[in-house]
Design a protein around this motif. Structure first.
Motif, PDB file in Angstrom:
ATOM      1  N   SER A  57      -3.634  -0.799   9.320  1.00  0.00           N
ATOM      2  CA  SER A  57      -2.292  -1.286   9.010  1.00  0.00           C
ATOM      3  C   SER A  57      -2.331  -2.352   7.929  1.00  0.00           C
ATOM      4  O   SER A  57      -1.509  -2.352   6.999  1.00  0.00           O
ATOM      5  N   LEU A  58      -3.257  -3.283   8.038  1.00  0.00           N
ATOM      6  CA  LEU A  58      -3.374  -4.318   7.010  1.00  0.00           C
ATOM      7  C   LEU A  58      -3.704  -3.709   5.656  1.00  0.00           C
ATOM      8  O   LEU A  58      -3.132  -4.096   4.625  1.00  0.00           O
ATOM      9  N   SER A  59      -4.596  -2.740   5.634  1.00  0.00           N
ATOM     10  CA  SER A  59      -4.963  -2.088   4.372  1.00  0.00           C
ATOM     11  C   SER A  59      -3.769  -1.352   3.777  1.00  0.00           C
ATOM     12  O   SER A  59      -3.542  -1.387   2.563  1.00  0.00           O
ATOM     13  N   ALA A  60      -2.989  -0.688   4.628  1.00  0.00           N
ATOM     14  CA  ALA A  60      -1.818   0.047   4.151  1.00  0.00           C
ATOM     15  C   ALA A  60      -0.796  -0.898   3.539  1.00  0.00           C
ATOM     16  O   ALA A  60      -0.172  -0.584   2.512  1.00  0.00           O
ATOM     17  N   SER A  61      -0.599  -2.073   4.133  1.00  0.00           N
ATOM     18  CA  SER A  61       0.369  -3.034   3.603  1.00  0.00           C
ATOM     19  C   SER A  61      -0.079  -3.566   2.249  1.00  0.00           C
ATOM     20  O   SER A  61       0.730  -3.694   1.315  1.00  0.00           O
ATOM     21  N   VAL A  62      -1.360  -3.882   2.115  1.00  0.00           N
ATOM     22  CA  VAL A  62      -1.872  -4.385   0.841  1.00  0.00           C
ATOM     23  C   VAL A  62      -1.797  -3.311  -0.239  1.00  0.00           C
ATOM     24  O   VAL A  62      -1.391  -3.577  -1.378  1.00  0.00           O
ATOM     25  N   LEU A  63      -2.157  -2.080   0.102  1.00  0.00           N
ATOM     26  CA  LEU A  63      -2.078  -0.984  -0.866  1.00  0.00           C
ATOM     27  C   LEU A  63      -0.636  -0.756  -1.305  1.00  0.00           C
ATOM     28  O   LEU A  63      -0.362  -0.495  -2.484  1.00  0.00           O
ATOM     29  N   SER A  64       0.291  -0.876  -0.360  1.00  0.00           N
ATOM     30  CA  SER A  64       1.703  -0.697  -0.689  1.00  0.00           C
ATOM     31  C   SER A  64       2.155  -1.703  -1.728  1.00  0.00           C
ATOM     32  O   SER A  64       2.836  -1.359  -2.702  1.00  0.00           O
ATOM     33  N   LEU A  65       1.782  -2.969  -1.553  1.00  0.00           N
ATOM     34  CA  LEU A  65       2.164  -4.003  -2.515  1.00  0.00           C
ATOM     35  C   LEU A  65       1.520  -3.751  -3.868  1.00  0.00           C
ATOM     36  O   LEU A  65       2.156  -3.918  -4.918  1.00  0.00           O
ATOM     37  N   TRP A  66       0.257  -3.309  -3.886  1.00  0.00           N
ATOM     38  CA  TRP A  66      -0.448  -3.064  -5.152  1.00  0.00           C
ATOM     39  C   TRP A  66       0.202  -1.931  -5.927  1.00  0.00           C
ATOM     40  O   TRP A  66       0.441  -2.042  -7.133  1.00  0.00           O
ATOM     41  N   VAL A  67       0.532  -0.838  -5.232  1.00  0.00           N
ATOM     42  CA  VAL A  67       1.148   0.297  -5.914  1.00  0.00           C
ATOM     43  C   VAL A  67       2.521  -0.088  -6.454  1.00  0.00           C
ATOM     44  O   VAL A  67       2.902   0.295  -7.557  1.00  0.00           O
ATOM     45  N   ASP A  68       3.255  -0.898  -5.695  1.00  0.00           N
ATOM     46  CA  ASP A  68       4.594  -1.281  -6.135  1.00  0.00           C
ATOM     47  C   ASP A  68       4.552  -2.137  -7.396  1.00  0.00           C
ATOM     48  O   ASP A  68       5.507  -2.133  -8.178  1.00  0.00           O
ATOM     49  N   ARG A  69       3.469  -2.879  -7.610  1.00  0.00           N
ATOM     50  CA  ARG A  69       3.374  -3.765  -8.765  1.00  0.00           C
ATOM     51  C   ARG A  69       2.766  -3.096  -9.986  1.00  0.00           C
ATOM     52  O   ARG A  69       2.632  -3.731 -11.031  1.00  0.00           O
ATOM     53  N   THR A  70       2.388  -1.846  -9.858  1.00  0.00           N
ATOM     54  CA  THR A  70       1.881  -1.111 -11.014  1.00  0.00           C
ATOM     55  C   THR A  70       3.050  -0.606 -11.848  1.00  0.00           C
ATOM     56  O   THR A  70       4.162  -0.448 -11.341  1.00  0.00           O
ATOM     57  N   PRO A  71       2.836  -0.345 -13.138  1.00  0.00           N
ATOM     58  CA  PRO A  71       3.932   0.128 -13.993  1.00  0.00           C
ATOM     59  C   PRO A  71       4.491   1.456 -13.495  1.00  0.00           C
ATOM     60  O   PRO A  71       3.764   2.288 -12.950  1.00  0.00           O
ATOM     61  N   PRO A  72       5.806   1.677 -13.645  1.00  0.00           N
ATOM     62  CA  PRO A  72       6.395   2.955 -13.239  1.00  0.00           C
ATOM     63  C   PRO A  72       5.732   4.131 -13.950  1.00  0.00           C
ATOM     64  O   PRO A  72       5.447   4.066 -15.144  1.00  0.00           O
ATOM     65  N   GLY A  73       5.477   5.183 -13.217  1.00  0.00           N
ATOM     66  CA  GLY A  73       4.842   6.357 -13.805  1.00  0.00           C
ATOM     67  C   GLY A  73       3.332   6.264 -13.905  1.00  0.00           C
ATOM     68  O   GLY A  73       2.701   7.138 -14.509  1.00  0.00           O
ATOM     69  N   ASP A  74       2.743   5.212 -13.350  1.00  0.00           N
ATOM     70  CA  ASP A  74       1.294   5.061 -13.383  1.00  0.00           C
ATOM     71  C   ASP A  74       0.672   6.117 -12.462  1.00  0.00           C
ATOM     72  O   ASP A  74       0.690   5.979 -11.235  1.00  0.00           O
ATOM     73  N   LEU A  75       0.107   7.180 -13.065  1.00  0.00           N
ATOM     74  CA  LEU A  75      -0.430   8.280 -12.266  1.00  0.00           C
ATOM     75  C   LEU A  75      -1.635   7.854 -11.438  1.00  0.00           C
ATOM     76  O   LEU A  75      -1.864   8.375 -10.347  1.00  0.00           O
ATOM     77  N   ALA A  76      -2.417   6.902 -11.961  1.00  0.00           N
ATOM     78  CA  ALA A  76      -3.584   6.449 -11.211  1.00  0.00           C
ATOM     79  C   ALA A  76      -3.161   5.797  -9.893  1.00  0.00           C
ATOM     80  O   ALA A  76      -3.728   6.064  -8.834  1.00  0.00           O
TER      81      ALA A  76
END
Length: 406
Positions: free
Chosen positions: A338-357
């Motif tokens: 759960s902790l890993s999922a929350s951190v990953l969620s925040l990281w993906v949200d802060r990436t530029p829109p359309g970032d395929l990686a």
């Protein structure tokens, strides 16, 4: 002894309810927004205004595509907060939905006791889900706080079934489906949590008839047409859809077009696929999973989220809540997934829109989570749920702070 335990349960429930209300007000005040509340196919504003104003006939005529459940829960709060401004409607409508989620998570932490080792890690995981992960923020700000209410009802139905309260579990499951129809994928998990599945089904049917009966009686044709549209699909895929990286983009629009079958029946296919996954896992456990049903619920909801042709970010929220509930119940002090999922969620949200990686990383993380959960469930023996009362307390197993069936 029984009176002392009842007092203990009451104290924990009170703390969870009051603490959950405080957190809910803070979250709703910070993140609430009208989003789709005032427009589009899930427009709940007319139904909320009608029910808050006491016009029952208009309410049943205007029930949104997602169902009447969450509107009924939200209407009393909306009546207090006012219905003139859409922003007030969104804020006061979000409070009971987030309250249900916060209260549930706090109860799960308190149920294991605050004096044990690892309790602060559990509390950290709860705070991370509510504040660090972006899924709840997107749901509340997008005008869909009922996502939180729906998954809270689903988890609650599993816990009630586990505690040998099958009728209440079934009714609460019916409430979940009336809040959001996608909750139907959790039926297998609820049935596997307890030992009396027919009672659960009876309660679910009763709850659904109570909530959907008046709607059908008042405006059957209109609601049938709306349900048919909602159950269908869309011609293209985007977001966190599993189809997205597998399809070539249309050279003119840039959208990833879906095959005709998926485009016409996409949501129905998703429900059937998620249910099939749940049945396969449950069959491996001979349909007796106990607390493991929470993990099964997380799996089917995550499958539903990544397979939807046109998902929103908050579609992952129910799976994340069930994942945390499973870890708090079965792996206290170690909610690392759960902790890993929350951190990953925040990281993906802060990436530029359309970032395929970043998008692909989220796909891989979601698929990996399904695999890890499936393996963890396969390596855990949950056994037959206990029906007998404890000889010491007279209460059904699973209804007091420390699980009596460990």
């Amino acid at each position: 002894m029984r009176g002392r335990l009842a007092d203990e349960l009451g104290a924990r429930a009170t703390v969870a309810a009051l603490g959950g209300l405080l957190l809910a007000v803070l979250v709703a005040q910070r993140w609430s927004g009208p989003g789709d509340l005032g427009g589009g196919g899930n427009d709940a504003a007319p139904a909320l205004r009608a029910l808050a104003g006491g016009d029952l006939l208009a309410f049943w005529e205007r029930v949104p595509a997602m169902g009447p459940g969450s509107v009924i829960v939200r209407a009393p709060f909306v009546a207090v907060g006012g219905t003139d401004r859409l922003e007030d409607l969104a804020l006061w409508g979000a409070v009971p939905c987030v309250w249900a989620l916060c209260g549930l998570l706090l109860w799960l932490v308190l149920d294991r006791g605050l004096s044990r080792a690892g309790v602060w890690v559990d509390l950290l995981a709860v705070v991370a889900l509510l504040t660090v992960a972006v899924e709840l923020r997107y749901a509340v700000n997008g005008g869909h706080p009922e996502e939180a209410l729906t998954v809270s009802a689903l988890v609650g139905s599993v816990l009630l079934a586990r505690a040998d309260r099958p009728l209440l579990a079934g009714v609460l499951f019916g409430v979940a489906v009336a809040c959001k129809p996608w909750a139907i994928v959790g039926l297998v998990a609820v049935l596997c949590a307890g030992a009396r599945p027919w009672w659960v089904l009876g309660g679910a049917v009763g709850g659904l008839l109570l909530l959907f009966g008046p709607m059908v009686a008042v405006a059957a044709q209109e609601h049938a047409a709306t349900a048919q549209v909602s159950a269908g699909g869309v011609p293209y895929a985007s977001g966190l859809s599993l189809y997205f990286p597998l399809l070539p983009a249309d050279p003119q629009t840039g959208r990833h077009m879906l095959p005709a079958l998926v485009a016409q029946h996409g949501r129905l296919i998703v429900v059937l696929a998620a249910t099939l996954v749940g049945l396969l896992i449950a069959a491996a456990h001979r349909f007796r999973m106990g607390d493991g049903a929470l993990g099964l619920l997380a799996v089917v909801l995550l499958v539903r989220a990544v397979m939807d042709p046109l998902p929103a970010v908050y579609y992952v929220l129910p799976a994340m809540v069930c994942l945390l509930a499973w870890e708090l119940r079965v792996r206290p002090g170690r909610p690392m997934l759960s902790l890993s999922a929350s951190v990953l969620s925040l990281w993906v949200d802060r990436t530029p829109p359309g970032d395929l990686a970043a998008l692909n990383a989220r796909y891989l993380a979601a698929i990996a989570t399904v695999c890890v959960l499936a393996v963890a469930l396969s390596r855990t023996r949950h056994g037959r749920p206990r029906l007998a009362s404890s000889a010491r307390t007279g209460l059904p197993a699973g209804t007091v702070g420390r699980r009596l069936d460990r």
